[in-house]
Design a protein around this motif. Structure first.
Motif, PDB file in Angstrom:
ATOM      1  N   GLU A   1       2.650  12.232  -8.396  1.00 19.94           N
ATOM      2  CA  GLU A   1       3.080  12.740  -9.702  1.00 19.94           C
ATOM      3  C   GLU A   1       3.836  14.045  -9.587  1.00 19.94           C
ATOM      4  OE1 GLU A   1      -0.493  12.919 -12.043  1.00 19.94           O
ATOM      5  OE2 GLU A   1      -0.683  10.741 -12.109  1.00 19.94           O
ATOM      6  N   GLY A   2       4.254  14.407  -8.403  1.00 22.16           N
ATOM      7  CA  GLY A   2       4.942  15.672  -8.180  1.00 22.16           C
ATOM      8  C   GLY A   2       4.178  16.502  -7.175  1.00 22.16           C
ATOM      9  N   GLY A   3       4.835  17.481  -6.610  1.00 22.91           N
ATOM     10  CA  GLY A   3       4.183  18.313  -5.609  1.00 22.91           C
ATOM     11  C   GLY A   3       3.897  17.528  -4.348  1.00 22.91           C
ATOM     12  N   SER A   4       2.801  17.874  -3.692  1.00 17.82           N
ATOM     13  CA  SER A   4       2.379  17.191  -2.478  1.00 17.82           C
ATOM     14  C   SER A   4       1.162  16.329  -2.763  1.00 17.82           C
ATOM     15  CB  SER A   4       2.047  18.203  -1.377  1.00 17.82           C
ATOM     16  OG  SER A   4       3.210  18.889  -0.972  1.00 17.82           O
ATOM     17  N   LEU A   5       1.025  15.246  -2.024  1.00 18.60           N
ATOM     18  CA  LEU A   5      -0.098  14.328  -2.194  1.00 18.60           C
ATOM     19  C   LEU A   5      -0.662  13.978  -0.829  1.00 18.60           C
ATOM     20  CD1 LEU A   5      -1.777  12.468  -4.098  1.00 18.60           C
ATOM     21  CD2 LEU A   5      -0.085  10.677  -3.593  1.00 18.60           C
ATOM     22  N   THR A   6      -1.945  14.247  -0.659  1.00 22.60           N
ATOM     23  CA  THR A   6      -2.658  13.859   0.550  1.00 22.60           C
ATOM     24  C   THR A   6      -3.442  12.595   0.241  1.00 22.60           C
ATOM     25  OG1 THR A   6      -2.863  16.162   1.244  1.00 22.60           O
ATOM     26  CG2 THR A   6      -4.386  14.582   2.243  1.00 22.60           C
ATOM     27  N   VAL A   7      -3.272  11.568   1.071  1.00 20.35           N
ATOM     28  CA  VAL A   7      -3.996  10.309   0.876  1.00 20.35           C
ATOM     29  C   VAL A   7      -5.187  10.301   1.825  1.00 20.35           C
ATOM     30  CG1 VAL A   7      -3.833   7.801   0.873  1.00 20.35           C
ATOM     31  CG2 VAL A   7      -1.835   9.178   0.221  1.00 20.35           C
ATOM     32  N   LEU A   8      -6.361  10.138   1.246  1.00 24.68           N
ATOM     33  CA  LEU A   8      -7.621  10.166   1.984  1.00 24.68           C
ATOM     34  C   LEU A   8      -8.347   8.834   1.817  1.00 24.68           C
ATOM     35  CD1 LEU A   8      -8.743  13.606   0.506  1.00 24.68           C
ATOM     36  CD2 LEU A   8      -7.786  13.253   2.794  1.00 24.68           C
TER      37      LEU A   8
ATOM     38  N   THR B   1      -5.615  10.002   6.132  1.00 27.43           N
ATOM     39  CA  THR B   1      -5.111   8.690   6.535  1.00 27.43           C
ATOM     40  C   THR B   1      -3.893   8.758   7.432  1.00 27.43           C
ATOM     41  OG1 THR B   1      -3.640   8.537   4.623  1.00 27.43           O
ATOM     42  CG2 THR B   1      -5.876   7.652   4.360  1.00 27.43           C
ATOM     43  N   GLY B   2      -3.176   9.856   7.393  1.00 26.54           N
ATOM     44  CA  GLY B   2      -1.896   9.910   8.092  1.00 26.54           C
ATOM     45  C   GLY B   2      -0.744   9.547   7.177  1.00 26.54           C
ATOM     46  N   VAL B   3      -1.038   9.349   5.881  1.00 22.69           N
ATOM     47  CA  VAL B   3      -0.011   9.078   4.871  1.00 22.69           C
ATOM     48  C   VAL B   3      -0.079  10.213   3.858  1.00 22.69           C
ATOM     49  CG1 VAL B   3       0.783   7.511   3.059  1.00 22.69           C
ATOM     50  CG2 VAL B   3      -0.184   6.575   5.187  1.00 22.69           C
ATOM     51  N   ASN B   4       1.055  10.868   3.637  1.00 24.29           N
ATOM     52  CA  ASN B   4       1.122  12.002   2.717  1.00 24.29           C
ATOM     53  C   ASN B   4       2.489  12.049   2.068  1.00 24.29           C
ATOM     54  OD1 ASN B   4      -1.425  13.527   3.631  1.00 24.29           O
ATOM     55  ND2 ASN B   4      -0.290  13.270   5.541  1.00 24.29           N
ATOM     56  N   VAL B   5       2.547  12.682   0.920  1.00 21.64           N
ATOM     57  CA  VAL B   5       3.827  13.032   0.329  1.00 21.64           C
ATOM     58  C   VAL B   5       3.924  14.550   0.399  1.00 21.64           C
ATOM     59  CG1 VAL B   5       5.277  13.029  -1.729  1.00 21.64           C
ATOM     60  CG2 VAL B   5       3.836  11.037  -1.224  1.00 21.64           C
ATOM     61  N   VAL B   6       4.989  15.033   1.008  1.00 23.65           N
ATOM     62  CA  VAL B   6       5.223  16.467   1.114  1.00 23.65           C
ATOM     63  C   VAL B   6       6.280  16.815   0.078  1.00 23.65           C
ATOM     64  CG1 VAL B   6       6.010  18.333   2.599  1.00 23.65           C
ATOM     65  CG2 VAL B   6       4.663  16.450   3.565  1.00 23.65           C
TER      66      VAL B   6
ATOM     67  N   VAL C   1       0.832  -1.201   0.000  1.00 25.77           N
ATOM     68  CA  VAL C   1       0.000   0.000   0.000  1.00 25.77           C
ATOM     69  C   VAL C   1       0.872   1.260   0.000  1.00 25.77           C
ATOM     70  CG1 VAL C   1      -0.397   0.279   2.491  1.00 25.77           C
ATOM     71  CG2 VAL C   1      -2.160   0.966   0.879  1.00 25.77           C
ATOM     72  N   LEU C   2       2.031   1.205   0.630  1.00 23.28           N
ATOM     73  CA  LEU C   2       2.938   2.352   0.606  1.00 23.28           C
ATOM     74  C   LEU C   2       3.542   2.549  -0.782  1.00 23.28           C
ATOM     75  CD1 LEU C   2       4.582   1.822   4.077  1.00 23.28           C
ATOM     76  CD2 LEU C   2       3.056   3.692   3.413  1.00 23.28           C
ATOM     77  N   ASP C   3       3.892   1.464  -1.450  1.00 26.32           N
ATOM     78  CA  ASP C   3       4.413   1.574  -2.818  1.00 26.32           C
ATOM     79  C   ASP C   3       3.344   2.107  -3.771  1.00 26.32           C
ATOM     80  OD1 ASP C   3       7.011   0.836  -2.235  1.00 26.32           O
ATOM     81  OD2 ASP C   3       6.678  -1.287  -2.702  1.00 26.32           O
ATOM     82  N   ARG C   4       2.087   1.744  -3.538  1.00 27.10           N
ATOM     83  CA  ARG C   4       1.000   2.293  -4.356  1.00 27.10           C
ATOM     84  C   ARG C   4       0.893   3.797  -4.164  1.00 27.10           C
ATOM     85  NH1 ARG C   4      -4.721   0.215  -3.635  1.00 27.10           N
ATOM     86  NH2 ARG C   4      -3.802  -0.189  -1.634  1.00 27.10           N
ATOM     87  N   THR C   5       1.112   4.261  -2.940  1.00 26.36           N
ATOM     88  CA  THR C   5       1.103   5.703  -2.679  1.00 26.36           C
ATOM     89  C   THR C   5       2.223   6.379  -3.456  1.00 26.36           C
ATOM     90  OG1 THR C   5       0.160   5.368  -0.477  1.00 26.36           O
ATOM     91  CG2 THR C   5       1.294   7.461  -0.876  1.00 26.36           C
TER      92      THR C   5
END
Length: 184
Positions: free
Chosen positions: A113-120, A147-152, A104-108
C-alpha cells in the motif's frame, strides 16, 4: 513495479560445488525457478543482482544484471538501487525460494500500500515444514521469519504475515532442499 532477484550468495551451508542460486532443486537451478515465477507475475522488469561471489550465476542468467560488490545483502541492495535502472518501489526476491509462483508474487504486490513491505511467515510454519528458521524473531507477540520477499519503497515500513509454504521454504541447507523437492 520492477523486481530484483538477489543472487549474491555463496551457499556454503549447502555442501555443494554449485553457487547457491544455481543449486538445483528438482533438477532446476533455484534462480531459474524464481525468474520463471516473476515472469508469470505482473512485475514489469526483472533484474538479477549479482556479485563477485556468484560469477557462474551472472553468466547463467538471461535477464539484465546489476553488478554489486558482494558485501552482503543490504550493501548489494543499496548498490542495485544506486545503479539507476530501477527506482523504488521495487520488489526484492531472494534466489533461494524455489516454490515461488506468479500468484503468490502478485498477492504480495496487491498487499503493498506504499512505503516498504516486509513479507513474513509464521515461524511455526517453517518448523512444521521441517525447514530452517534461524532468522526467526518476535513481532507483535508472534514468532515470525522473513521470507526473502520484500517491497522496498519510500515512506513508512509495513509488514504482512502470510502462512504460505511457497514463501516459507528458503533453501539454505540440504534438508531445506529435500523439503522443497517434496513440495514441487
Amino acid at each position: 513495479m520492477d523486481a530484483l532477484v538477489m543472487c549474491g550468495g555463496r551457499g556454503t551451508r549447502l555442501d555443494s560445488d554449485a553457487e547457491k542460486p544455481l543449486f538445483p532443486v528438482g533438477g532446476v537451478p533455484m534462480v531459474d525457478r524464481v525468474v520463471a515465477a516473476l515472469g508469470d507475475s505482473s512485475f514489469e522488469g526483472i533484474y538479477a543482482v549479482v556479485s563477485p561471489n556468484a560469477p557462474e550465476t551472472a553468466a547463467h542468467l538471461d535477464v539484465p544484471r546489476i553488478e554489486t560488490p558482494g558485501e552482503g545483502y543490504v550493501a548489494d541492495l543499496d548498490a542495485a538501487l544506486d545503479d539507476g535502472r530501477v527506482s523504488p518501489p521495487v520488489l526484492t526476491v531472494a534466489a533461494d525460494l524455489p516454490l515461488l509462483d506468479g500468484e503468490v508474487l502478485d498477492r504480495t504486490l496487491a498487499a503493498h500500500e506504499g512505503g516498504s513491505l516486509t513479507v513474513l511467515v509464521p515461524a511455526a510454519l517453517k518448523r512444521d515444514l521441517g525447514v530452517s528458521d534461524d532468522a526467526a524473531f518476535v513481532a507483535d507477540g508472534r514468532r515470525v521469519a522473513p521470507t526473502g520477499v520484500n517491497v522496498v519503497g519510500d515512506g513508512p515500513d509495513d509488514a504482512t504475515v502470510v502462512a504460505d509454504r511457497r514463501l516459507a521454504v528458503n533453501v539454505n541447507t540440504l534438508t531445506d532442499a529435500r523439503v522443497a523437492e517434496e513440495w514441487l
